[in-house]
Design a protein around this motif. Structure first.
Motif, PDB file in Angstrom:
ATOM      1  N   LEU A   1       0.648  -1.199  -0.140  1.00 40.10           N
ATOM      2  CA  LEU A   1       0.108   0.008   0.032  1.00 40.10           C
ATOM      3  C   LEU A   1       0.887   1.393  -0.112  1.00 40.10           C
ATOM      4  O   LEU A   1       0.633   2.025  -0.530  1.00 40.10           O
TER       5      LEU A   1
ATOM      6  N   ARG B   1       2.220   2.624  -3.441  1.00 41.99           N
ATOM      7  CA  ARG B   1       0.966   3.271  -4.308  1.00 41.99           C
ATOM      8  C   ARG B   1       1.200   4.718  -4.018  1.00 41.99           C
ATOM      9  O   ARG B   1       0.353   5.623  -4.569  1.00 41.99           O
TER      10      ARG B   1
ATOM     11  N   MET C   1      -4.828   9.182   9.215  1.00 43.10           N
ATOM     12  CA  MET C   1      -5.657   8.686   8.034  1.00 43.10           C
ATOM     13  C   MET C   1      -7.080   8.257   8.216  1.00 43.10           C
ATOM     14  O   MET C   1      -8.012   8.338   7.277  1.00 43.10           O
TER      15      MET C   1
ATOM     16  N   ALA D   1     -10.106   9.849   6.411  1.00 43.21           N
ATOM     17  CA  ALA D   1     -10.983   8.875   5.514  1.00 43.21           C
ATOM     18  C   ALA D   1     -12.587   9.227   6.178  1.00 43.21           C
ATOM     19  O   ALA D   1     -13.414   9.120   5.164  1.00 43.21           O
TER      20      ALA D   1
ATOM     21  N   ARG E   1      -9.861   7.471  -1.455  1.00 46.55           N
ATOM     22  CA  ARG E   1     -10.320   7.102  -0.108  1.00 46.55           C
ATOM     23  C   ARG E   1     -10.537   5.703   0.124  1.00 46.55           C
ATOM     24  O   ARG E   1      -9.934   4.935   1.110  1.00 46.55           O
TER      25      ARG E   1
ATOM     26  N   GLN F   1      -9.952   3.267  -2.022  1.00 49.74           N
ATOM     27  CA  GLN F   1      -8.991   2.126  -2.610  1.00 49.74           C
ATOM     28  C   GLN F   1      -7.549   2.196  -1.868  1.00 49.74           C
ATOM     29  O   GLN F   1      -6.853   1.151  -1.893  1.00 49.74           O
ATOM     30  N   LEU F   2      -7.346   3.325  -1.173  1.00 49.84           N
ATOM     31  CA  LEU F   2      -6.050   3.464  -0.531  1.00 49.84           C
ATOM     32  C   LEU F   2      -5.809   3.976   0.707  1.00 49.84           C
ATOM     33  O   LEU F   2      -5.314   3.451   1.676  1.00 49.84           O
ATOM     34  N   LEU F   3      -6.563   5.236   1.214  1.00 49.85           N
ATOM     35  CA  LEU F   3      -6.658   5.671   2.264  1.00 49.85           C
ATOM     36  C   LEU F   3      -6.989   4.750   3.525  1.00 49.85           C
ATOM     37  O   LEU F   3      -6.497   4.386   4.509  1.00 49.85           O
TER      38      LEU F   3
END
Lengths: 201, 201
Positions: free
Chosen positions: A16, A19, A50, A54, B39, B41-43
Motif C-alpha cells: 500500500l 502506491r 488517516m 478517511a 479514499r 481504494q487506498l486511504l
C-alpha cells in the motif's frame, strides 16, 4: 518475496505504501521499517490521522475544495473578496496559491483540465457550478489560474467562451520571469511574454 | 500554512507523512491529496494496515527480526540450515538477503553497528544473544553480512573477537565486482579485492 519472511501484514503495508506518489517498492520497504521502528511516535499517529481523514474529509459542494466541513473553510471565510473567483485545476493548485498568500478570494476547483488525449471532456469538469457562480450578482471577476500547458490553456479558452455572455471580467495569471530566476535558463516563450508584458519601473 | 485553509486534520496528515523517509513537505502534500482522492481504494486500507501493524508486529526475541509472531517465521522455519547464523545490521539487510534467496539459514539482527562517532557502543547491540546462540552446539558458522563500511567492518572485527573462544567458523561476504557491473565505474579498493580473491573459471 517478503511475505514468506515477514508475514502478510507487513507485506500488505509495503504494497500500500508503494502506491503513494514518490515511493517505489524499495522506498516503500524503507518507509515500512521506519514506521515499524517508530510505532508510538509515528505509526499509530499516522494510522489515526488517516482514519480521521478517511471518515471526515468531504468535498465542498460549492467550490470543490476538500475540508472537514461543507461549505469549506475558504467558502465560510467572511474576510475574503467575494467578487473574485480563482479557477484552478486541482486542490494542490489552490493550496499553492494559499501558501503564497497570492489572493484573498474565493476559489473554484475544476477537478482537471480538458484533454482530448486523456479523454477528459467538459462534462468531467465542475463547469456547471462555475457558470452558476459566475452568474451570481456579486461575482465580478474570474481569475483563470490554470497551468501554462496546452491542456491548461485550452481549458482557459473554453471557460472564457462559457462565461462570455455574463457581465464578468475574465483574467489569467501573468507570464514572466520567475522571481529569483535567471534569464539565461528561461525558454524563449517566457522571455518573449515577459518582454511584451513589461511593466513601468 | 495549510491549516488555515484545509483544517487541522489534513495538516496533521501532511505533517506525519512528511516524516516518512523519501518524502519532504511538498511530496507529503502530494501524497495526502493522492490518498484523499482514493479514499476507498487506498486511504482506508492503508489506515487499517498501519493499525494492524502497530498492534501486531513484534520483535523476535531470538533473532531480532520483526514479524507478527515470536519466534518469527524464519526462526520457526524447519527447512533452514540451523548450523549457520547470518549476522546483519538491521531488518532491511535481512530482507535484502531473503529477496536474493542468498542463503537458507538463521539470522541474527544486531540492531546497528558500532560507531564511536554516533555513540553506538557494544551494549547497544544484540551481542549477548549472538554469543549465546553462537555457543549452541548446533551452531557451526557465523556469516558476517555487514556493510563494507568502516563501522560495519569495525563491528565485524568486534564480533569475531567476541566468539574467538567458541568452536565456530566466522566468515564474511566476498568483495568483488557486482554482477552486471562495469570495471570502469568501480573504485580501486573493490577492483583490488576482486583481483586478489579471483576464482578459477
Amino acid at each position: 518475496m517478503a511475505q514468506a519472511i515477514a508475514g502478510p501484514e507487513i507485506e500488505r503495508l509495503i504494497q500500500l505504501l508503494a502506491r503513494l506518489p514518490g515511493l517505489g517498492p524499495r522506498s516503500a520497504r524503507r518507509a515500512a521499517l521506519h514506521l515499524i521502528n517508530r510505532r508510538e511516535q509515528l505509526l499509530s499517529p499516522l494510522a489515526d490521522a488517516m482514519r480521521v481523514a478517511a471518515e471526515r474529509i468531504v468535498v465542498c459542494e460549492s467550490c470543490g475544495n476538500i475540508d472537514t466541513s461543507d461549505p469549506c473553510t475558504i467558502c465560510r471565510d467572511m474576510g475574503r473578496d467575494r467578487s473574485i473567483l480563482v479557477v484552478v485545476e486541482g486542490v494542490s493548485d489552490l493550496w499553492a496559491l494559499e501558501r503564497a498568500g497570492a489572493v484573498r478570494a474565493g476559489y473554484h476547483v475544476l477537478g482537471g483540465v480538458l484533454s482530448p488525449l486523456d479523454g477528459v471532456r467538459p462534462e468531467h469538469l465542475a463547469l456547471d457550478g462555475l457558470v452558476a457562480r459566475a452568474a451570481l450578482p456579486e461575482t465580478r471577476e474570474l481569475i483563470l489560474a490554470l497551468n501554462a500547458t496546452v491542456d491548461g490553456q485550452t481549458t482557459a479558452h473554453y471557460v472564457t467562451d462559457l462565461v462570455a455572455h455574463l457581465p464578468v471580467r475574465v483574467t489569467k495569471l501573468a507570464h514572466g520571469v520567475p522571481v529569483g530566476g535567471e534569464l539565461d535558463y528561461l525558454d524563449e516563450g517566457t522571455l518573449t511574454a515577459a518582454m511584451r508584458q513589461r511593466t513601468a519601473v
